[in-house]
Design a protein around this motif. Structure first.
Motif, PDB file in Angstrom:
ATOM      1  N   SER A  39       9.468 -12.211  21.798  1.00  0.00           N
ATOM      2  CA  SER A  39      10.628 -11.649  22.487  1.00  0.00           C
ATOM      3  C   SER A  39      10.370 -10.187  22.869  1.00  0.00           C
ATOM      4  O   SER A  39      10.671  -9.745  23.970  1.00  0.00           O
ATOM      5  N   GLU A  43      10.091  -8.919  26.652  1.00  0.00           N
ATOM      6  CA  GLU A  43      11.006  -7.866  27.063  1.00  0.00           C
ATOM      7  C   GLU A  43      10.246  -6.682  27.644  1.00  0.00           C
ATOM      8  O   GLU A  43      10.608  -6.129  28.675  1.00  0.00           O
ATOM      9  N   GLY A 241      16.673 -13.089  25.009  1.00  0.00           N
ATOM     10  CA  GLY A 241      17.841 -13.186  24.143  1.00  0.00           C
ATOM     11  C   GLY A 241      17.778 -14.392  23.227  1.00  0.00           C
ATOM     12  O   GLY A 241      18.012 -14.288  22.027  1.00  0.00           O
ATOM     13  N   SER A 244      15.179 -13.876  20.543  1.00  0.00           N
ATOM     14  CA  SER A 244      15.519 -12.958  19.464  1.00  0.00           C
ATOM     15  C   SER A 244      16.610 -13.550  18.581  1.00  0.00           C
ATOM     16  O   SER A 244      16.638 -13.292  17.382  1.00  0.00           O
ATOM     17  N   LYS A 245      17.479 -14.403  19.155  1.00  0.00           N
ATOM     18  CA  LYS A 245      18.479 -15.083  18.318  1.00  0.00           C
ATOM     19  C   LYS A 245      17.783 -16.062  17.378  1.00  0.00           C
ATOM     20  O   LYS A 245      18.052 -16.104  16.183  1.00  0.00           O
ATOM     21  N   SER A 692      27.100 -18.504  24.373  1.00  0.00           N
ATOM     22  CA  SER A 692      26.400 -17.243  24.567  1.00  0.00           C
ATOM     23  C   SER A 692      25.482 -17.308  25.784  1.00  0.00           C
ATOM     24  O   SER A 692      25.084 -16.293  26.324  1.00  0.00           O
ATOM     25  N   THR A 696      24.631 -16.479  31.633  1.00  0.00           N
ATOM     26  CA  THR A 696      23.363 -16.533  32.353  1.00  0.00           C
ATOM     27  C   THR A 696      23.240 -17.823  33.143  1.00  0.00           C
ATOM     28  O   THR A 696      22.832 -17.831  34.292  1.00  0.00           O
TER      29      THR A 696
END
Ligand SMILES: Nc1ncnc2c1ncn2[C@@H]1O[C@H](COP(=O)(O)OP(=O)(O)OP(=O)(O)O)[C@@H](O)[C@H]1O
Ligand SMILES: [Mg+2]
Lengths: 746, 232
Positions: A39, A43, A241, A244-245, A692, A696
């Motif tokens: 991630s 990023e 995202g 990382s979740k 969540s 997106t």
């Protein structure tokens, strides 16, 4: 030193338990290191790419030419005019050609060189799939170009034709970049301004300011695409995202499992060795020395598990990152590792595990030596539940198995927890697939009774072409939160093209203001509620009263009768922006802004499901391993703790099968219960995940789990259980009858 | 003859040397009789009992019980033999601690074809009040009575008791012996009992004295003494 040898010997004696704990921990650390570092890398690659190549914040088209310098100065932004043209290369093969940009959305050259006169850069996957090497020629829109290199576009990272397609087929769609001079000669070109603000905060507000300014100059904005809603770009931060979740949730659950497991094992071991501990006391050992001794177990397990897991995680990060870069091509960076995260991945489990076990060790060691010396028997009590259970009426086997479960609540809890986790892993992929399936077949196919949708560049009035039906639509945003946007659609009140149902399945016609369920859920709307929005075109505010909610997952819409729509938006009563048709239609150049094919959407989702296959199998395999470890360890413990009973039963003439049924199968209830609890736990988790992702993906996926998948999940869980039992059978067979004959029980 | 043991031999390998535990033991017992095997510790009493009970194998010689040659049975047949024909009472009771008294008895009746009622046997051993208790909540004597109830619930042809009074005090031990005697007369169960307490031999029809794996003396009692009158 002697004590250390004892640690090693104990661990070797119960290999499966400690190896199992290490494996769980390894998976935990591995997932954490891999997901968090991937991630970070993704990023960083995205951030670097978007900064160095000046990714736009928005791309828009207007009806006239605007002064880019003036706008740029006024809003402290970079603005550049560019454009795209969809050109046919071969029949059925489309190339989206971008004009070369110099200030915003600057293409990066992956290999070769920038395209000059009569040259073109292609995206690598398209070029390689269709056999265009650097130096080859390609005919685009009837003109020959030489391939000068492979390009990467910051505003088109995820190469996919449109939002509906989802998964790209590189043999039919690709991207090219040619100079602006060449671009200006292309037939179907479409000019687009790219805009990037120098001030990096409050992008949304700055965008609205630009829109308002343009409109105040009497300019009509024909399209406005915010980059954070542009799927070709926004997929990347979404993936960051999700990763990382995942990097937090999954490892944490695994660590928790390991803690419970090891804590339980330590508790049992220390209790079992209490006589020994008492003796050590008597021999003059201090509590501290014993504590150190028992701490060796969690320390060894967690150190080995965390270090090996982290190393695997580091190795996998590179693979995973490279894999993601093929899906999201960006300039390649050195794979970086956050050393602190790795140190954390090693130290955190060690600290947690040693902390938990230290608590347990200290608790046991606080028992006075004299009591410890008396042995396990004097401590082992019949617990309250065991005493209160009234089982007289049940069959003996059932009774026995229930007693076996309540005998050790920690063991049963661990098994339950483990099966819940394994169930969630197994069903996770299935749920995704069910949800998408449901949306396709129950959502889209049921709602749309049409094949094509054409949206024009400007509003038309009058009667639509025969065989088609007109509609009007406006893209609106919530006044209190302009991040939330949806379409308001006006249709003929008796339309057959859009089929809506209420919650009880009765068809409803858009004679009223109807919101679709995903939108109602997202905005928490009920019939009678008001929703105030502004039109993203002209910024004018309007308030609508919700009259009904339609049970469909096909998207977020507010439907209303066409004439009401036109009145609301101040248009002539017979105005419309688009038409629905069952036949493909052709229109003069520039008349149509967008085309949508329902079949293409369905096919796109189909590709998505196909792509999910390996992930689902991977998860099932991981779940199988985790489940196997957990069930095997617990079943092993049951056997271990029932040695005397098993031996006794053998003496009494119990057959192998009968003993297996009583002892090994005593966990069946817990396994089934764990599976059943796993389903709601999973559906809740997936629901939270979908929510969540809703911003997106621009759709709320329904949380669905097909009955057959549920059954399949159950079969897999039970299969895991059977394999674990099979593995423990030998242990049962090996217990000699003499054990019951020689010593007193316990 | 109900039990016939002929020239039974058993030895254990202790590294290089051989430890002969039974050196050709022979004995017989009629149906419905009580037999006692007396002998010092390590003389091979338990080994002999275990072979008769079908939980251990002999090296040579034979054991016949009720016409069946135990020593010739394979493991599955031995399992059936233990299951249907033999009841075991152990020195340390061997009750399952997390099962209630009634459930401990059901462990056996669960697999038995002709099991007696749990309440009946509990009544026979005088423990119907305690059926819901757990072993830990009982005294040693009560636990041994549960173990006897468990052994007789399947109405076995043969009851094997290895030091049934070994862990009990004098009074309790006598109560236990009279219970066994009562079972023997009420149900006609053949009982073979191991002990190193010579006084107990009075209640037996036949006493075999075992020393170093050999029967050194056989005593027949035509009149047996009631357990209550035994003293030691
Ligand atoms: N599994 C075994 N392996 C080796 N030797 C054994 C084994 N079981 C018993 N023995 C030996 O056989 C001999 C007889 O044992 P057994 O248990 O039959 O004696 P016992 O008469 O029942 O003694 P006690 O009165 O102490 O119970 C002993 O010397 C013992 O050490
Ligand atoms: Mg013995």
């Amino acid at each position: 030193m002697a004590l250390f040898k004892k640690v090693i010997r104990s661990m070797l004696e119960h290999k499966a338990r400690y190896i199992g704990s290490m494996l769980l921990l390894m998976i935990s650390s591995m997932m954490f290191v891999m997901a968090s570092n991937t991630s970070i890398n993704l990023e960083k690659a995205f951030k670097t790419f978007s900064e160095q190549n000046v990714l736009s914040d928005a791309e828009f088209s207007v009806d006239t030419e605007i002064d880019t310098n003036a706008i740029g100065e006024k809003f402290n932004a970079k603005v550049e005019l560019g454009g795209t043209a969809d050109c046919e290369v071969k029949p059925g093969q489309k190339l989206r050609v971008f004009a070369m940009m110099n200030e915003v959305n600057i293409p990066a050259v992956e290999e070769g060189s920038l395209s000059g006169a009569s040259e073109i850069m292609l995206n690598r996957l398209f070029a390689e799939t269709n056999g265009y090497g650097i130096g080859d020629t390609i005919t685009v829109a009837g003109k020959e170009f030489t391939v000068s290199g492979y390009c990467l576009l910051p505003n088109f990272i995820y190469v996919v034709e449109s939002k509906e397609v989802m998964m790209n087929d590189p043999s039919t769609f690709g991207v090219g970049v040619i100079s602006k001079a060449e671009f200006n000669t292309l037939p179907d070109r479409h000019y687009v301004y790219a805009l990037r603000f120098n001030e990096r905060d409050n992008i949304q507000t700055q965008e609205t300011a630009v829109k308002t300014e343009l409109r105040s100059q009497g300019i009509t904005i024909t399209s406005w695409q915010s980059t954070d809603k542009k799927i070709n770009v926004s997929y990347v931060p979404m993936e960051v995202g999700v990763l990382s979740k995942v990097s937090v949730a999954v490892p944490l659950v695994m660590l928790l499992l390991t803690c419970v497991l090891l804590g339980m094992l330590m508790w049992r071991m220390i209790k079992g060795e209490s006589v020994l501990i008492g003796t050590f006391y008597a021999l003059g050992y201090r509590r501290k020395a014993l504590r150190r001794h028992y701490l060796m177990f969690p320390l060894l397990v967690s150190a080995i598990g965390a270090v090996v897991g982290s190393v695997l995680g580091i190795l996998l990060t590179d693979l995973m990152f490279k894999f993601l870069l093929t899906a999201f091509p960006m300039p390649v960076q050195e794979t970086i590792y956050n050393n602190w995260l790795i140190v954390f991945a090693v130290l955190f489990p060690i600290t947690v595990l040693c902390g938990v076990t230290l608590g347990i060790i200290s608790k046991v060691l606080r028992i006075p030596a004299a009591i410890l010396m008396k042995g396990r028997e004097s401590q082992k009590k019949i617990n309250l539940i065991e005493r209160k259970l009234r089982l007289e009426r049940l069959k003996f086997n059932t009774k026995f198995q229930i007693r076996e479960q309540v005998r050790s609540l920690s063991r049963s809890f661990f098994l339950l927890f483990g099966v819940v986790v394994a169930t969630m892993l197994i069903l996770y992929g299935f749920t995704m697939k069910s949800s998408v399936d449901y949306m396709l077949h129950k959502g889209i196919k049921e709602m749309y009774n049409l094949k094509y949708e054409y949206v024009f560049t400007s509003v038309k009035t009058g009667v639509p072409p025969t065989g088609t039906e007109q509609f009007n639509a406006a893209y609106v945003s919530l006044v209190e939160n302009d991040d939330t946007s949806f379409y308001v659609v006006g249709t003929l009140p008796d339309t057959e093209r859009i089929r809506l149902k209420d919650s009880s399945g009765r068809p409803i016609k858009p004679e009223q203001n109807i919101v679709t369920l995903p939108l109602a859920q997202k905005l928490n709307l009920k019939p009678g509620d008001r929703v105030t929005v502004f039109n993203t075109e002209d910024g004018k505010e309007r308030t609508f009263i919700v009259e009904q909610v339609a049970d469909t997952y096909a998207g977020e819409f507010l439907f209303m009768p066409l004439d009401r729509f036109n009145t609301e938006f101040g248009l002539p009563t017979n105005a419309y922006i688009g038409i629905w048709s069952d036949e493909p239609l052709t229109f003069p150049q520039g008349e149509v802004q967008s085309t949508k094919s329902i079949d293409a959407i369905v096919a796109g989702f189909g590709h998505l499901i196909d792509q999910m296959g390996p992930m689902i199998y991977g998860l099932i395999f991981a779940a199988f391993i985790v489940g196997l470890i957990i069930i095997y360890i617990v079943t092993g413990l049951v056997v271990e703790e029932s040695r005397a009973n098993i031996s006794l039963m053998k003496v009494f003439g119990y057959r192998k099968k009968e003993i297996n049924r009583l002892i090994l199968s005593s966990n069946t209830i817990i396994v089934i219960l764990g599976y059943l609890l796993g389903i709601p736990a999973l559906l809740g988790t997936v629901g939270a995940l979908y929510n969540s992702l809703a911003d997106t993906l621009q759709v709320v996926l329904p949380v669905k789990l097909n009955f057959w998948y549920m059954l399949l999940g159950f079969v897999i869980v039970m299969l895991t259980y059977e394999v674990a039992k099979l593995m423990c059978r030998k242990k049962v067979a090996r217990i000699p009858m003499s054990e019951a004959l020689k010593v007193g029980m316990e | 003859m109900f039990i016939t043991v002929e020239n039974l031999k058993k030895s254990y390998l202790m590294g290089e040397s051989k430890n002969e535990v039974l050196k050709g033991v022979s004995l017989t017992l009629e149906k419905g009789e009580i037999g006692v095997i007396l002998g010092p510790s390590g003389s091979g009493k338990s080994t002999l009992m275990n072979i008769i009970g079908g939980v251990d194998h002999a090296d040579s010689g034979s054991v016949h019980v009720d016409g069946v040659e135990i020593t010739a049975l394979d493991d599955d047949a031995l399992t059936d033999y233990r299951r249907n024909s033999v009841g075991f009472v152990f020195q340390f009771y061997n009750l399952i601690p997390n099962l209630t008294v009634a459930e401990n008895i059901e462990v056996v009746s669960n697999i038995s074809k002709s099991a007696l009622n749990t309440d009946t046997v509990l009544e026979a051993v005088g423990l119907e009040e305690k059926k819901r208790s757990f072993p830990k909540q009982l005294s040693g004597g009560e636990q041994q009575r549960v173990s006897i109830a468990r052994a007789i619930v399947k109405n076995p042809k043969l009851l094997l008791c290895d030091e049934p009074t070994g862990a009990l005090d004098y009074e309790t031990a006598r109560g236990m012996l009279s219970l066994l005697q009562k079972i023997n007369s009420d149900f006609g169960t053949t009982i073979l009992m191991v002990t190193h307490n010579t006084a107990i031999s009075g209640m037996a029809n036949k006493v075999y004295k075992l020393r170093d794996g050999e029967i050194v003396e056989t005593i027949r009692h035509d009149e047996t003494v009631a357990a209550e009158r035994i003293e030691w």
